[in-house]
Design an enzyme around this catalytic site. Structure first.
Site, PDB file in Angstrom:
ATOM      1  N   HIS A  66       0.862  -1.171   0.000  1.00  0.00           N
ATOM      2  CA  HIS A  66       0.000   0.000   0.000  1.00  0.00           C
ATOM      3  C   HIS A  66       0.896   1.218   0.000  1.00  0.00           C
ATOM      4  CE1 HIS A  66      -3.709   2.288   0.993  1.00  0.00           C
ATOM      5  NE2 HIS A  66      -2.797   3.146   1.432  1.00  0.00           N
ATOM      6  N   CYS A  67       0.790   2.045  -1.002  1.00  0.00           N
ATOM      7  CA  CYS A  67       1.687   3.189  -1.135  1.00  0.00           C
ATOM      8  C   CYS A  67       0.974   4.471  -0.731  1.00  0.00           C
ATOM      9  CB  CYS A  67       2.180   3.301  -2.574  1.00  0.00           C
ATOM     10  SG  CYS A  67       3.453   4.562  -2.755  1.00  0.00           S
ATOM     11  N   PRO A  68       1.346   5.072   0.394  1.00  0.00           N
ATOM     12  CA  PRO A  68       0.682   6.317   0.776  1.00  0.00           C
ATOM     13  C   PRO A  68       1.019   7.474  -0.165  1.00  0.00           C
ATOM     14  CG  PRO A  68       2.223   5.588   2.496  1.00  0.00           C
ATOM     15  CD  PRO A  68       2.347   4.642   1.356  1.00  0.00           C
ATOM     16  N   GLY A 122      -1.318   7.078  -2.744  1.00  0.00           N
ATOM     17  CA  GLY A 122      -2.668   7.151  -2.206  1.00  0.00           C
ATOM     18  C   GLY A 122      -3.529   5.968  -2.584  1.00  0.00           C
ATOM     19  N   CYS A 134       8.531   5.274  -0.124  1.00  0.00           N
ATOM     20  CA  CYS A 134       7.364   4.432  -0.263  1.00  0.00           C
ATOM     21  C   CYS A 134       7.311   3.434   0.869  1.00  0.00           C
ATOM     22  CB  CYS A 134       7.414   3.713  -1.598  1.00  0.00           C
ATOM     23  SG  CYS A 134       5.803   3.565  -2.317  1.00  0.00           S
TER      24      CYS A 134
END
Lengths: 497, 174
Positions: free
Chosen positions: A194-196, A199, A405
Site C-alpha cells: 500500500h503506497c501512501p 494514495g 514508499c
C-alpha cells in the site's frame, strides 16, 4: 436521522419504514423503489470514490497531495525559472524533453492513484455459506472447547506448495499472491504494497503504472537536478556564484528537493526493477517467501525463469479488467451489505421484504449480528506504518523500505491471532440468548440498544440500527431452511470458541 | 437468490442486461431456486484463471458429465487466451505505454474482448443446454473470477424440493 430511544418491537417495524423514507425525503416510496444505486456507493471497503465511481483511491490521501505538490512545484519552478535561460543558451530541446517527462510522470501517477489495483469483490452470502460447509466437512465435528484449525488450503503450483489463506473479512480463500490490505480493507490480487505516496494500493492492475511512475520520476528528478546545476554554473561563470543564486533563487529550492528525492526514488526504482525481473511482489520479498534461506528447494513458482520474460509479462502483459464494476448498478433484488460509503452510513436500499417475524428469522439474524460483531473486531488490528530507512524487519510482513514508499504488510492475521476476536464474539453470544438478537455490538452507544423484544421483529430494523459494518442480508424463502441450519450451526460454533 | 431481473419491465429498466434469457424467464417464474453449486478456481498452474473440471456430485442427476466438462474446458481455454503473453499482448502493451495508456480510451483491451466472447458463450450455453435442465450458469466475472456459480432450480410443480435441501442437511447433521 436516528430516532433514539425507539426500543419497542412494534415501533421498530415502523421506525424502519420512517428511516428509509427520511433518507430521501423528497422521493415518494414508489420512486424510492425504482431509484438504483451504483455499486461504488455500496462498496464494502474503505476506499473513496470520485467522479461517480470513475476514480478510486484509498481513504488517506494526504500524502498523495504532498507528492503532487512536490512534483508540480518543482517542475513548475524549473520550467519558469531555469528553462528560459537553458533554452536560449543551450538548446530548446531541454524544456521539450522536460515537458514530455513531466507529462509522463503525472500521467502515470494519476493512473496508479486513480485505478482499481485489482480488488477482489467479497463473497456473496451463498458463496460464503458454501465455503463454510466445505470447511466444516473438512474439519469434522466440533465438540465443546474444540478449536478449529487455521483455515488454509494447500495447492501445488509448478511443484511448489503454496498455502492459500482464508480471509475473514472478504470470506474467500485468497488466490495465490493476493493479500488483504488492512488500510483499504480489501483483498487485492498480486498485492505489492500500500503506497501512501500514491494514495492507493499497488496490485495487479496498477503495478506497471506505479513502476513507470517511479522510473520516469527518477529520470525527471535527475534531469531537473542536472540542468539546474548546469544553469547555476553557467550563470556563475558570467556573474559570480552568489549573484547567480540571487538571480534564480528557485534553483536552490529545486536542487534541495531533487537532491533529497533522488536517493530514495532511484533506490526504489532499482528495487522494483529487481522485483520485476525476478517476478516477485514487495510482499513476497519482505516475507522471504521464495528465498533460499527457507529451504534448498524453495523457489519462485511464478517466475518464468527468464529476466526478459518476467519484465515483459509484468509491464506488457494483458491488462485485466476491474472485477468490482464500480459504476454498475446495484440490482434491487440482490441483498447488499450495509457499509460505509465515503464516510457516511448507507443503508440497504432494498425494499423491505414483508416476511413474517418468526423464530427462524430471529435465529438467522442473530447469526448475522454476531458475524457483524466479529468482523469489526477483526478489523481493529493495530496498523504499523514505519517511515524512514533502517527500521528492522518485523514478522508478519511489516517493514520500511529505504525510501519514501513505506509499505504496510497485509493486515489479515491467520486464525490463531484472530481467535481472541472470535472469543470476544463468542462471549457476546454467551451474554445473549437467541431472542435478544437486537443487542448491539459494544461500541454502539448503550442508549441506542433496544430491549429484547418478546416477539422478535424482522431482522432489517436490527441491522438498520447499526452504525458500522453489518451484513443485512436477506434471503428469499426458498433457501430459508438451509439458512436456518447454517445459522443454528453458526451459533453453536461461536459458542464453542 | 436470483441474480437477475424478474420481469421484462425490470430488465428494460436496468442499464445492462447480463441475463436476458427469454426462456429463462419462464424458468424463473415456474421454478424455485433450490441450491447453488460453486466450481472453484484451479491454481495448480499459478495465477492464471482456470476452473476445476471435476464434476460436482450435486449435478449428478441434472446434467451429463461430458457436457459440463466441455463447458468448463471451453471457459478455461477462453481465459487462457485472454491472459496469454505473447506477441500480440506485447504489442498492445508497448503501444499503450507509448501513448501513455490513453489509447485505451479509444480501443478495448484484448482481455475485455475475450470477456465479451465468454459472456456470449455462457449465454448460449445457458439457453441451449443448461436452462432446459433447470440450471443456470453465472458468468464468473460477476463473482470476481473466483467461482463458476451454477444455480439449480427445482420445478415448483414437482414435489421434489428436498433434493436441494438434502445436500445441506447431510453436511449439517451433527
Amino acid at each position: 436521522m436516528y430516532l433514539k430511544g425507539e426500543n419497542e418491537p412494534v415501533r421498530e417495524c415502523q421506525y424502519n419504514q420512517i428511516c428509509t423514507r427520511t433518507s430521501s425525503p423528497m422521493e415518494t416510496p414508489h420512486q424510492k423503489r425504482r431509484k438504483v444505486k451504483r455499486k461504488w456507493q455500496v462498496f464494502p471497503g474503505r476506499n473513496k470514490f470520485y467522479c461517480n465511481g470513475r476514480i478510486m483511491m484509498a481513504k488517506q490521501t494526504g500524502v498523495f497531495y504532498l507528492t503532487m505538490v512536490l512534483i508540480l512545484v518543482t517542475s513548475g519552478l524549473f520550467f519558469a525559472f531555469d528553462c528560459p535561460f537553458l533554452a536560449s543558451n543551450l538548446t530548446p530541446a531541454i524544456p521539450a524533453i522536460g515537458g514530455v517527462l513531466f507529462f509522463f510522470v503525472m500521467g502515470m501517477l494519476l493512473r496508479a492513484s486513480f485505478s482499481d489495483p485489482g480488488v477482489l469483490p467479497r463473497a456473496t452470502p451463498d458463496e460464503a455459506a458454501d465455503i463454510e460447509r466445505q470447511i466444516d466437512a473438512a474439519n469434522g465435528p466440533s465438540g465443546p472447547g474444540y478449536r478449529p484449525p487455521p483455515r488454509t488450503r494447500e495447492v501445488v503450483i509448478n511443484g511448489q506448495t503454496v498455502k492459500l489463506k482464508y480471509c475473514f473479512t472478504c470470506k474467500i480463500f485468497r488466490p495465490p499472491r493476493a493479500s488483504h490490505c488492512s488500510l483499504c480493507d480489501n483483498c487485492v490480487e498480486r498485492f505489492d504494497h500500500h503506497c501512501p505516496w500514491v494514495g492507493n494500493c499497488v496490485g495487479r492492475r496498477n503495478y506497471r503504472f506505479f513502476y513507470l511512475f517511479i522510473v520516469s520520476l527518477s529520470f525527471l528528478t535527475l534531469f531537473i537536478f542536472a540542468f539546474v546545476i548546469t544553469h547555476v554554473i553557467l550563470r556563475s561563470n558570467r556573474t559570480g556564484f552568489l549573484s547567480a543564486l540571487k538571480d534564480s533563487p528557485a534553483s536552490v529550492l529545486e536542487v534541495v528537493v531533487c537532491f533529497f528525492s533522488v536517493w530514495s526514488i532511484v533506490g526504489l526504482s532499482g528495487f522494483h526493477t529487481y522485483l520485476i525481473s525476478s517476478n516477485q511482489t514487495t510482499n513476497e520479498d519482505i516475507k522471504g517467501s521464495w528465498s533460499r534461506k527457507r529451504g534448498k528447494d524453495n523457489y519462485n513458482p511464478y517466475s518464468y525463469g527468464n529476466i526478459l520474460t518476467n519484465c515483459c509479462s509484468a509491464l506488457c502483459g494483458p491488462m485485466p479488467p476491474s472485477l468490482i464494476d464500480r459504476r454498475g448498478f446495484v440490482e434491487p433484488d440482490t441483498p447488499q451489505p450495509v457499509t460505509h460509503s465515503n464516510g457516511t452510513s448507507v443503508y440497504s436500499s432494498n425494499p423491505v421484504h414483508s416476511h413474517v417475524c418468526d423464530q427462524d428469522q430471529c435465529i438467522q439474524s442473530t447469526k448475522f449480528v454476531l458475524q457483524a460483531a466479529a468482523t469489526p473486531l477483526l478489523h481493529s488490528q493495530p496498523q504499523v506504518i514505519l517511515t524512514g530507512a533502517g527500521a528492522p524487519t518485523l514478522p508478519e510482513g511489516k517493514l520500511s523500505l529505504g525510501g519514501p514508499c513505506t509499505s504496510v504488510g497485509p493486515g489479515q492475521p491467520s486464525l490463531p491471532s484472530s481467535i481472541p476476536s472470535l472469543t470476544c464474539a463468542g462471549e457476546l453470544l454467551a451474554l445473549r440468548d437467541t431472542d435478544a438478537h437486537c443487542r448491539h455490538h459494544h461500541f454502539i452507544s448503550p442508549e441506542e440498544t433496544p430491549s429484547p423484544p418478546a416477539h422478535p421483529p424482522p431482522p432489517i430494523p436490527c441491522a438498520a440500527h447499526a452504525a458500522h459494518v453489518h451484513p443485512a442480508q436477506l434471503y428469499d424463502p426458498a433457501s430459508q431452511d438451509s439458512l436456518h441450519e447454517d445459522s443454528v450451526r453458526g451459533l453453536v460454533k461461536l459458542s464453542s470458541v | 437468490m436470483l441474480s437477475g431481473p424478474r420481469t421484462a419491465t425490470d430488465r428494460a429498466n436496468l442499464p445492462y442486461c447480463h441475463e436476458s434469457f427469454h426462456n429463462l424467464q419462464e424458468l424463473r417464474h415456474s421454478a424455485s431456486l433450490a441450491n447453488k453449486v460453486f466450481i472453484q478456481r484451479d491454481y495448480s498452474e499459478g495465477t492464471v484463471c482456470k476452473f476445476h473440471t471435476k464434476f460436482p456430485s450435486e449435478l449428478d442427476s441434472r446434467i451429463e458429465r461430458t457436457l459440463f466438462e466441455d463447458t468448463v474446458k471451453t471457459l478455461n481455454n477462453f481465459y487462457a487466451e485472454a491472459e496469454k503473453i505473447g506477441g500480440q499482448s506485447y504489442l498492445e502493451g508497448c503501444l499503450a505505454c507509448a501513448t501513455a495508456y490513453l489509447i485505451f480510451l479509444c480501443i478495448e483491451t484484448r482481455y475485455e474482448k475475450v470477456l465479451k466472447k465468454i459472456s456470449r458463450y455462457i449465454q448460449e450455453q445457458n439457453e441451449k443446454i443448461y436452462a432446459p435442465r433447470g440450471l443456470l450458469i453465472t458468468d464468473p466475472v460477476e463473482r470476481g473470477m473466483r467461482v463458476i456459480e451454477i444455480s439449480v432450480y427445482e420445478d415448483r410443480g414437482s414435489s421434489g424440493s428436498t433434493s436441494g435441501s438434502s445436500s445441506t442437511t447431510s453436511s449439517s447433521g451433527q
